[in-house]
Design an enzyme around this catalytic site. Sequence first.
Site, mmCIF file in Angstrom:
data_model
loop_
_atom_site.group_PDB
_atom_site.id
_atom_site.type_symbol
_atom_site.label_atom_id
_atom_site.label_comp_id
_atom_site.label_asym_id
_atom_site.label_seq_id
_atom_site.Cartn_x
_atom_site.Cartn_y
_atom_site.Cartn_z
ATOM 1 N N GLU A 198 6.183 -0.054 -0.441
ATOM 2 C CA GLU A 198 4.723 -0.177 -0.422
ATOM 3 C C GLU A 198 4.295 -1.171 -1.494
ATOM 4 O O GLU A 198 5.051 -1.483 -2.403
ATOM 5 C CB GLU A 198 4.080 1.181 -0.754
ATOM 6 N N GLY A 199 3.069 -1.602 -1.380
ATOM 7 C CA GLY A 199 2.490 -2.389 -2.469
ATOM 8 C C GLY A 199 2.488 -3.884 -2.219
ATOM 9 O O GLY A 199 2.056 -4.655 -3.067
ATOM 10 N N LYS A 253 10.848 -5.040 7.789
ATOM 11 C CA LYS A 253 10.187 -4.253 6.743
ATOM 12 C C LYS A 253 11.099 -3.197 6.136
ATOM 13 O O LYS A 253 11.620 -2.343 6.854
ATOM 14 C CB LYS A 253 8.975 -3.524 7.327
ATOM 15 N N ASN A 304 -1.418 3.834 5.160
ATOM 16 C CA ASN A 304 -1.083 4.169 3.778
ATOM 17 C C ASN A 304 -1.561 5.585 3.489
ATOM 18 O O ASN A 304 -2.756 5.856 3.567
ATOM 19 C CB ASN A 304 -1.779 3.198 2.822
ATOM 20 N N ARG A 331 -9.821 -7.270 3.952
ATOM 21 C CA ARG A 331 -9.128 -8.144 2.994
ATOM 22 C C ARG A 331 -8.732 -9.416 3.721
ATOM 23 O O ARG A 331 -8.304 -9.358 4.880
ATOM 24 C CB ARG A 331 -7.875 -7.456 2.446
ATOM 25 N N SER A 370 -5.899 1.885 -1.834
ATOM 26 C CA SER A 370 -6.879 1.431 -2.830
ATOM 27 C C SER A 370 -8.063 0.694 -2.206
ATOM 28 O O SER A 370 -8.122 0.488 -0.996
ATOM 29 C CB SER A 370 -6.189 0.544 -3.863
ATOM 30 N N GLU A 385 0.007 -0.822 9.340
ATOM 31 C CA GLU A 385 0.643 0.363 8.748
ATOM 32 C C GLU A 385 -0.449 1.353 8.398
ATOM 33 O O GLU A 385 -1.640 1.021 8.424
ATOM 34 C CB GLU A 385 1.405 -0.017 7.462
ATOM 35 N N LYS A 442 7.294 3.608 6.746
ATOM 36 C CA LYS A 442 7.368 2.674 7.871
ATOM 37 C C LYS A 442 8.363 3.159 8.925
ATOM 38 O O LYS A 442 8.177 2.926 10.121
ATOM 39 C CB LYS A 442 7.691 1.278 7.357
ATOM 40 N N ARG A 498 -5.490 5.137 4.469
ATOM 41 C CA ARG A 498 -6.128 3.903 4.948
ATOM 42 C C ARG A 498 -5.214 3.278 5.999
ATOM 43 O O ARG A 498 -4.072 2.928 5.702
ATOM 44 C CB ARG A 498 -6.355 2.916 3.805
HETATM 45 P P1 ADP Z 1 2.733 -2.732 2.315
HETATM 46 O O1 ADP Z 1 2.902 -1.257 2.391
HETATM 47 O O2 ADP Z 1 3.619 -3.373 1.322
HETATM 48 O O3 ADP Z 1 1.291 -3.134 2.192
HETATM 49 P P2 ADP Z 1 2.534 -3.820 5.009
HETATM 50 O O4 ADP Z 1 3.224 -3.289 6.198
HETATM 51 O O5 ADP Z 1 1.078 -3.585 4.936
HETATM 52 O O6 ADP Z 1 3.275 -3.258 3.719
HETATM 53 O O7 ADP Z 1 2.815 -5.358 4.905
HETATM 54 C C1 ADP Z 1 2.279 -6.144 3.884
HETATM 55 C C2 ADP Z 1 1.541 -7.325 4.463
HETATM 56 O O8 ADP Z 1 2.385 -8.074 5.327
HETATM 57 C C3 ADP Z 1 0.339 -6.946 5.310
HETATM 58 O O9 ADP Z 1 -0.806 -6.790 4.510
HETATM 59 C C4 ADP Z 1 0.237 -8.120 6.252
HETATM 60 O O10 ADP Z 1 -0.440 -9.188 5.615
HETATM 61 C C5 ADP Z 1 1.678 -8.544 6.447
HETATM 62 N N1 ADP Z 1 2.232 -7.914 7.650
HETATM 63 C C6 ADP Z 1 2.817 -6.707 7.731
HETATM 64 N N2 ADP Z 1 3.178 -6.408 8.978
HETATM 65 C C7 ADP Z 1 2.823 -7.464 9.723
HETATM 66 C C8 ADP Z 1 2.927 -7.775 11.121
HETATM 67 N N3 ADP Z 1 3.503 -6.930 11.968
HETATM 68 N N4 ADP Z 1 2.439 -8.957 11.536
HETATM 69 C C9 ADP Z 1 1.873 -9.832 10.678
HETATM 70 N N5 ADP Z 1 1.751 -9.595 9.353
HETATM 71 C C10 ADP Z 1 2.212 -8.432 8.877
HETATM 72 MG MG MG Z 2 1.382 0.168 2.477
HETATM 73 MG MG MG Z 3 -0.143 -2.823 3.583
#
Ligand code: ADP
Ligand code: MG
Ligand code: MG
Length: 495
Positions: free
Chosen positions: A390-391, A386, A167, A471, A172, A165, A327, A147
Amino acid sequence: MSGKKHKQPSNDLHFIGLMSMASQRIPDELLRNEELIKDLEKIAKDSLLMHGVLMRTKESPNSSEVVSYAPFTLFPSPVPTILFSQALNVATHFNRLIDKVSQSPCFLEEALASTIKVDSFTAKLFNIYRQVQQEPQDMAIVLGLNRSDYMIDHADGKEALKQIEINTIAASFGGLSSQTPNVHRHILKVADLMEESKLILDNNPAAGLAKGLAMAWELYGSERAVVMFLVEEVQRNIYDHRFVENELWARNIRVIRRKFEDVSRSGYLDQNKRLFVDGQEIAVVYFRNGYMPQNYKSEQSWEARLMMERSCAVKCPDISTHLAGTKKVQQELARPGVLETFFPDEPETVIQIRATFAGLYTLDMGEEGDRNMAMALAKPDQYVLKPQREGGGNNIYGEEICRVLESLNSTERTSYILMDKIQPRSIYNYFCRNGEPVELKLCISELGVFGAYVRRGKEVLMNECVGHLLRTKSVEHADGGVAAGVALLDNPLLI
Ligand code: ADP
Ligand code: MG
Ligand code: MG
């Protein structure tokens, strides 16, 4: 309920400049109509229950005796049609990219070299990868169910689709999002927004994910063998899985659900590396667990992961595809010239993928990392820091970035990457959450697009975009998904 009610706004609610939001598709007077909102709340909750948009409760996460509806926005959220199409259209390219990265040992070694020196979780995954690489995998069957998540950046006035990102493990909500369109359509009709209700798209990731699983099962080629969902200890989100499971049962494919401990206790490989768990031959291991350090409760869990990876069962994902979703790999792929090495004869593919990349920056030791660190320290509000996790809930924002970066030595720093912070447009929506009255919130959305592909040896047998997920969360929360209790399920309303 009639449309007239929209014209009786309550003065109790304090609205700030709602009308000025160009992209607010749900009329302001409807959002203010308390009486109507209360009715819609009841209807939404019943509809969620009736369509199976369910989660188990915090209190009894492993029992289906008392369950509730999953967190949900009362209204769908606007998404520009052109950007939505862009996200769908790039999905098959991302499938191919991830698949190519997973088959590029030199790239993975180099991309993750610095990370595995400091991040013990990634190092453990990489250790499994190295061991599996020693063994022949010529005609291996590969199944990818991923996803890719995006936000729509509007920082400089123009709207642009930017990938957050991708996944590649345990992505899910393909199950529940197959049901949510029905709920929003119903709510909009009751709210006398018939035309808008027609704009809610059909969506069925559950069927598409199951199609991939079924194809992998068939290629494995043993009627009695089963698909094993590798699941967590705490299974609040079981109904999301069940929609995919049920699609498989409908195709007469047996599904079992097992934990790492079950695999440790009863799993073994026969002389042909066929995997057996509780006496049943496993055709496909579908990991809905195993993406966080705490999923591996003991060394035995790691041994179980290694055994599954060594087996000839199809792994979704296999260890190399899991690593391709880190990442750090995302950041390395964004370097100039890297996509070209994966698509040497496809400049158009490169353009389409790269168009979705936000600024991504290494924090590795050396001049480049030092420069990027200085850039983050100077303007921390413009970036997200970052770790390789994950999660949800792991990222670092704002001033906290300075505190963290200054507390780390240059080696420790390399377990993180830096990313431009995406600034999506915010809109108002009502949140429906179990046990709480509906609440009006200023919020932002994240669009996910599900990809599915199957390959045997060199032959790609399936490569599809199989659906989407929207979401939405309050602007108060920088981070966190639905499972973390922050985001809510939603649907795009194309504008
Ligand atoms: P995870 O694998 O934990 O889901 P993400 O990279 O998706 O990691 O980051 C988690 C959340 O943080 C995302 O769902 C988003 O809401 C926020 N986020 C992540 N990267 C960014 C970004 N570059 N700009 C703004 N919000 C971000
Ligand atoms: Mg993720
Ligand atoms: Mg995410």
